[in-house]
Design an enzyme around this catalytic site. Structure first.
Site, PDB file in Angstrom:
ATOM      1  N   UNK A  63      -7.248  -5.152   9.123  1.00 15.38           N
ATOM      2  CA  UNK A  63      -5.886  -4.629   9.015  1.00 15.38           C
ATOM      3  C   UNK A  63      -4.841  -5.653   9.442  1.00 15.38           C
ATOM      4  N   LYS A  66      -1.883  -6.591   6.906  1.00 16.07           N
ATOM      5  CA  LYS A  66      -0.690  -5.799   6.606  1.00 16.07           C
ATOM      6  C   LYS A  66       0.566  -6.662   6.584  1.00 16.07           C
ATOM      7  CE  LYS A  66      -2.033  -1.211   8.324  1.00 16.07           C
ATOM      8  NZ  LYS A  66      -1.673  -0.420   7.144  1.00 16.07           N
ATOM      9  N   MET A 122       4.509   7.965   7.671  1.00 15.13           N
ATOM     10  CA  MET A 122       3.096   7.802   7.930  1.00 15.13           C
ATOM     11  C   MET A 122       2.332   7.380   6.669  1.00 15.13           C
ATOM     12  SD  MET A 122       3.546   8.551  11.024  1.00 15.13           S
ATOM     13  CE  MET A 122       1.907   8.696  11.722  1.00 15.13           C
ATOM     14  N   ASP A 123       0.996   7.298   6.788  1.00 10.99           N
ATOM     15  CA  ASP A 123       0.194   6.705   5.722  1.00 10.99           C
ATOM     16  C   ASP A 123      -0.310   7.688   4.676  1.00 10.99           C
ATOM     17  OD1 ASP A 123       0.436   4.147   6.730  1.00 10.99           O
ATOM     18  OD2 ASP A 123      -1.258   4.392   8.084  1.00 10.99           O
ATOM     19  N   GLY A 215     -16.202   7.115  -7.890  1.00 12.91           N
ATOM     20  CA  GLY A 215     -15.659   6.122  -8.808  1.00 12.91           C
ATOM     21  C   GLY A 215     -14.833   5.106  -8.055  1.00 12.91           C
ATOM     22  N   THR A 218     -13.588  -2.174  -9.501  1.00 11.48           N
ATOM     23  CA  THR A 218     -14.177  -3.412  -8.998  1.00 11.48           C
ATOM     24  C   THR A 218     -13.670  -4.571  -9.843  1.00 11.48           C
ATOM     25  OG1 THR A 218     -16.176  -2.233  -8.321  1.00 11.48           O
ATOM     26  CG2 THR A 218     -16.318  -4.622  -8.464  1.00 11.48           C
ATOM     27  N   ASP A 319      -3.199   7.277  13.416  1.00 15.77           N
ATOM     28  CA  ASP A 319      -4.295   6.372  13.742  1.00 15.77           C
ATOM     29  C   ASP A 319      -3.735   4.984  13.992  1.00 15.77           C
ATOM     30  OD1 ASP A 319      -3.676   6.041  11.016  1.00 15.77           O
ATOM     31  OD2 ASP A 319      -5.686   5.327  10.537  1.00 15.77           O
TER      32      ASP A 319
END
Length: 452
Positions: A63, A66, A122-123, A215, A218, A319
């Site tokens: 993270u 970011k 928030m996320d 699913g 990629t 979080d």
């Protein structure tokens, strides 16, 4: 003078709360799976050179990738909806104005206006659906490798995605998608060996969380990237909006800080220039144990804490990830309906990581700005419930590995968050000393997968 008196009162309050909390020590491994038989990853088991490193296929870690918080706020201004566009909200839910968080944006109807106003929040997104009083809650996250074990990297990535749901007290996830980027710098052999292990780690963590990966996408990219999307449709009583903290609440943290420091320090073992800056404050063995502790914590789901948020009447939570405990506390404080502020007094930190942060002159761990990956939940709980939460989460009935600390309080204020000048550092000792030495089943085909 009044401010000093208030600060003193806060200190006394924190002392009483910590005394009530009881033991501050860690309490084992993660629920659902045991890491006690984990054997440190060795590239040779995959037919690679001992010097092979998963983290060499990216220039950033976890993270820590970011965009800086202030820069992000400016970039997201472009998502603000013009005033003439129709509102995102669908009216009232359960007799209350619904709060919508869209891609990290909090949407509330503006005063005196039929149209919602937008602010960075928030996320997770919470979108009221058209039928049945249900809401769609969805989140997405991805990042770059920060540990060397491909299987554990997959687990950590999945735990990090699910954590945004858990921060809202949601314990069930209906579906997950996986986002994966394979490095174009990898040889065909590396792709064939490493990619399935990352996918397996991600899938196993999803199954531990009671969901499935159906699913995703990629691609080939210069850097390895792994993450995903988590989606759930739920009733209003199944989630806790992060906006109801009240004066007198207590802040509880469910994982120790210092994951990014531990990951970097582990890589510095192979970098004499950087190792020389910290070797006076930490030994190689201590770095290895801290790295393993960080890895196990990052791979542990926050699902148990999410369930206990309902049991103990949590008022708000977030979080702790890329913006550090201070950055995420500030984001959470901005969401509050009441005029409150968060004050953090205690910092539970993986042992020796605070010393490394100081010696290296990096990270800002004691300032609360050090990035975390798949960190714990920071929860606003009623004062009378906080100590019970901390005790309950360590119960063996939830499996091993869960822990919690009282770290701060909620005061009357202006929706800000701060860490006191000299916070109490709680050194969280690694639990991996015996695990590191334990014999594990042959992992030549499964890397270092934890035992069931």
């Amino acid at each position: 003078m009044a401010e000093a008196a208030a600060a003193g009162a806060s200190g006394e309050t924190m002392a009483a709360l910590v005394a009530a909390e009881g033991s501050l020590g860690p309490a084992g491994w993660s629920a659902g799976r045991s890491f006690s038989n984990y054997r440190p990853f060795e590239p040779q088991t995959l037919g690679f050179s001992p010097s092979w490193r998963l983290t060499s296929f990216s220039g950033m870690k976890g993270u820590g990738c970011k965009v800086p918080q202030e820069t992000l706020l400016k970039l997201l201004e472009g998502l603000t909806r013009p005033a003439l566009q129709p509102p995102l909200t669908s009216g009232l839910v359960g007799g209350q104005e619904e709060t919508v968080q869209e891609g990290g944006l909090s949407t509330r109807p503006g005063p005196g206006s039929a149209f919602p106003s937008l602010s960075i929040g928030m996320d997770s997104c919470v979108i009221p659906l058209r039928h049945g009083g249900l809401s769609l809650v969805q989140t997405t996250d991805f990042f770059y490798p920060l540990v060397e074990d491909p299987y554990m990297m997959g687990r950590i990535a999945c735990a990090n995605v699910l954590s945004d749901l858990y921060a809202m007290g949601i314990t069930e996830c209906d579906n997950m998608l996986m986002l994966l980027s394979v490095s174009q710098s990898m040889s065909e052999k590396e792709r064939e060996k490493v990619t399935p292990l990352m996918i397996k780690g991600f899938r196993d963590a999803a199954e531990e969380g009671g969901t499935a990966v159906t699913g995703g996408q990629t691609v080939v990219n210069p850097w390895i990237i792994i993450g995903g999307v988590a989606t759930v449709v739920c009733q209003q009583n199944e989630f806790i909006m992060p906006d109801s903290a009240v004066v007198g609440d207590v802040l509880v943290l469910t994982k120790p800080l210092g994951t990014q420091v531990a990951a970097n320090a582990h890589q510095w073992l192979d970098n004499p220039e950087k190792w020389n800056k910290i070797k006076m404050v930490v030994s190689r063995e201590e770095v290895e144990l801290a790295y393993q502790e960080a890895m196990f914590n990052m791979a542990t789901l926050n699902r148990t804490a999410a369930g206990l948020m309902h049991t103990f009447n949590a008022h708000a939570a977030t979080d702790i990830t890329g913006f550090g405990i201070l950055g995420h506390s500030q984001n959470l404080a901005k969401q509050q309906k009441n005029e409150v502020s968060f004050v953090i007094h205690n910092l539970p930190i993986i042992a020796k990581m605070a010393a490394i942060s100081k010696a290296s002159g990096r990270f800002g761990l004691l300032q609360g700005t050090s990035a975390e990956t798949s960190g714990g939940l920071l929860i606003c709980l009623p004062r009378e419930q906080a100590a019970r939460f901390c005790s309950e989460i360590k119960s063996s009935k939830y499996g091993e590995g869960h822990q919690a600390w009282i770290v701060g309080i909620v005061e009357k204020g202006n929706r800000t968050a701060r860490i006191i000048d000299k916070p109490r550092v709680i050194e969280v000792l690694p639990r991996g000393a015996s695990a590191a030495a334990a014999a594990a089943p042959d992992n030549s085909n499964a890397a270092s997968e934890p035992s069931s």
